[in-house]
Design a protein around this motif. Structure first.
Motif, PDB file in Angstrom:
ATOM      1  N   ASP A 213       0.846  -1.089   0.004  1.00  0.00           N
ATOM      2  CA  ASP A 213       0.031   0.012   0.159  1.00  0.00           C
ATOM      3  C   ASP A 213       0.804   1.170   0.047  1.00  0.00           C
ATOM      4  O   ASP A 213       0.288   2.302   0.159  1.00  0.00           O
ATOM      5  CB  ASP A 213      -1.020   0.060   1.101  1.00  0.00           C
ATOM      6  CG  ASP A 213      -0.378   0.098   2.531  1.00  0.00           C
ATOM      7  OD1 ASP A 213       0.889  -0.224   2.455  1.00  0.00           O
ATOM      8  OD2 ASP A 213      -0.725   0.145   3.770  1.00  0.00           O
TER       9      ASP A 213
ATOM     10  N   SER B 249      -2.146   5.580 -14.634  1.00  0.00           N
ATOM     11  CA  SER B 249      -2.508   4.102 -13.766  1.00  0.00           C
ATOM     12  C   SER B 249      -1.184   3.880 -13.358  1.00  0.00           C
ATOM     13  O   SER B 249      -0.098   4.257 -13.759  1.00  0.00           O
ATOM     14  CB  SER B 249      -3.012   3.202 -14.633  1.00  0.00           C
ATOM     15  OG  SER B 249      -2.200   2.860 -15.779  1.00  0.00           O
ATOM     16  N   ARG B 250      -1.239   2.855 -12.429  1.00  0.00           N
ATOM     17  CA  ARG B 250       0.061   2.192 -12.056  1.00  0.00           C
ATOM     18  C   ARG B 250       0.904   1.717 -12.943  1.00  0.00           C
ATOM     19  O   ARG B 250       2.004   1.931 -12.870  1.00  0.00           O
ATOM     20  CB  ARG B 250      -0.434   1.090 -10.973  1.00  0.00           C
ATOM     21  CG  ARG B 250       0.767   0.495 -10.372  1.00  0.00           C
ATOM     22  CD  ARG B 250       0.539  -0.702  -9.302  1.00  0.00           C
ATOM     23  NE  ARG B 250       1.638  -1.338  -9.001  1.00  0.00           N
ATOM     24  CZ  ARG B 250       2.657  -0.578  -8.065  1.00  0.00           C
ATOM     25  NH1 ARG B 250       2.601   0.463  -7.547  1.00  0.00           N
ATOM     26  NH2 ARG B 250       3.820  -1.696  -7.633  1.00  0.00           N
TER      27      ARG B 250
ATOM     28  N   SER C  13      -2.064   1.253  -5.957  1.00  0.00           N
ATOM     29  CA  SER C  13      -3.179   0.947  -6.602  1.00  0.00           C
ATOM     30  C   SER C  13      -3.838   2.012  -7.131  1.00  0.00           C
ATOM     31  O   SER C  13      -3.685   3.188  -6.760  1.00  0.00           O
ATOM     32  CB  SER C  13      -4.406   0.063  -5.534  1.00  0.00           C
ATOM     33  OG  SER C  13      -4.693   0.854  -4.709  1.00  0.00           O
TER      34      SER C  13
END
Length: 214
Positions: A16, A40-41, A67
């Motif tokens: 996380d 995005s990641r 995420s």
């Protein structure tokens, strides 16, 4: 151009945690930094390609998210939680003239982090670049501008996901200067017009930044 690529912080990170990719020219000290917020990641590739065109004195710092909510799930709560994590990860990297560059969902994160940097650290970005995204003010009620820095909005002239009216609404988010850069087509300008985008970045950083001589 040779770059040194490193993932920060060193060592393993928890699932996380936000991580950062630093791209710099090891032989030349950087005078400017651009902190990039991908869509995005798994979409840092356009920034890696952009690094090849940037002047060696411009260092990139690419945010890697633990995420990323989908477009449908990117509500205020999800955005605020992720922005908190990114802010803590990048706040120590504002030690030289810097800009923020966010594309799509990354634009909203860059905006949220830029607001916190101005309000909580009193270190403002030279420029906030927001790409391919309608402004938050376009979708909600208006209030006083949250930023004082210059905002440059980039978009395609036929992008169904970011109308020109929505992108122009970024001017309401700052009391500073606002510029709009429109590229032909529906999307994909970060690749098709990469050199033009890089020139816009150079103009902003170098015209506004005044790095120390040492």
């Amino acid at each position: 151009m040779t770059h040194a690529h490193s993932r920060l912080p060193a060592g393993e990170t928890a699932p996380d945690e936000v991580s950062l990719i630093q791209i710099r020219q090891p032989a030349i000290p950087s005078s400017y930094r651009m902190i990039c917020f991908p869509n995005s990641r798994n979409s840092p590739l356009c920034y890696l390609a952009m690094a090849e065109l940037l002047l060696p004195t411009v260092e990139l710092l690419i945010v890697q998210y633990p995420s990323m909510p989908s477009e449908e799930d990117f509500d205020a709560a999800a955005g605020a939680e992720l922005a908190d994590k990114v802010f803590e990860a990048v706040r120590g990297w504002a030690d030289r003239p810097f800009a923020l560059f966010g594309h799509r969902l990354g634009a909203e994160l860059a905006y949220a982090v830029g607001c916190r940097l101005e309000q909580e650290t009193y270190v403002a970005p030279l420029t906030l670049f927001v790409s391919g995204r309608s402004a938050p003010a376009h979708r909600g009620s208006l209030g006083p501008p949250a930023l004082d820095c210059r905002v440059v909005a980039l978009t395609a002239d036929h992008d169904p996901r970011a109308t020109l009216a929505g992108v122009r609404a970024w001017r309401r988010c700052t009391s500073g200067r606002f510029d709009l850069e429109v590229f032909p087509g529906a999307q994909g300008y970060l690749k098709s017009y990469r050199r033009e985008v890089v020139n816009i970045v150079h103009d902003q950083l170098i015209s506004l930044g005044e790095p120390d001589s040492d």
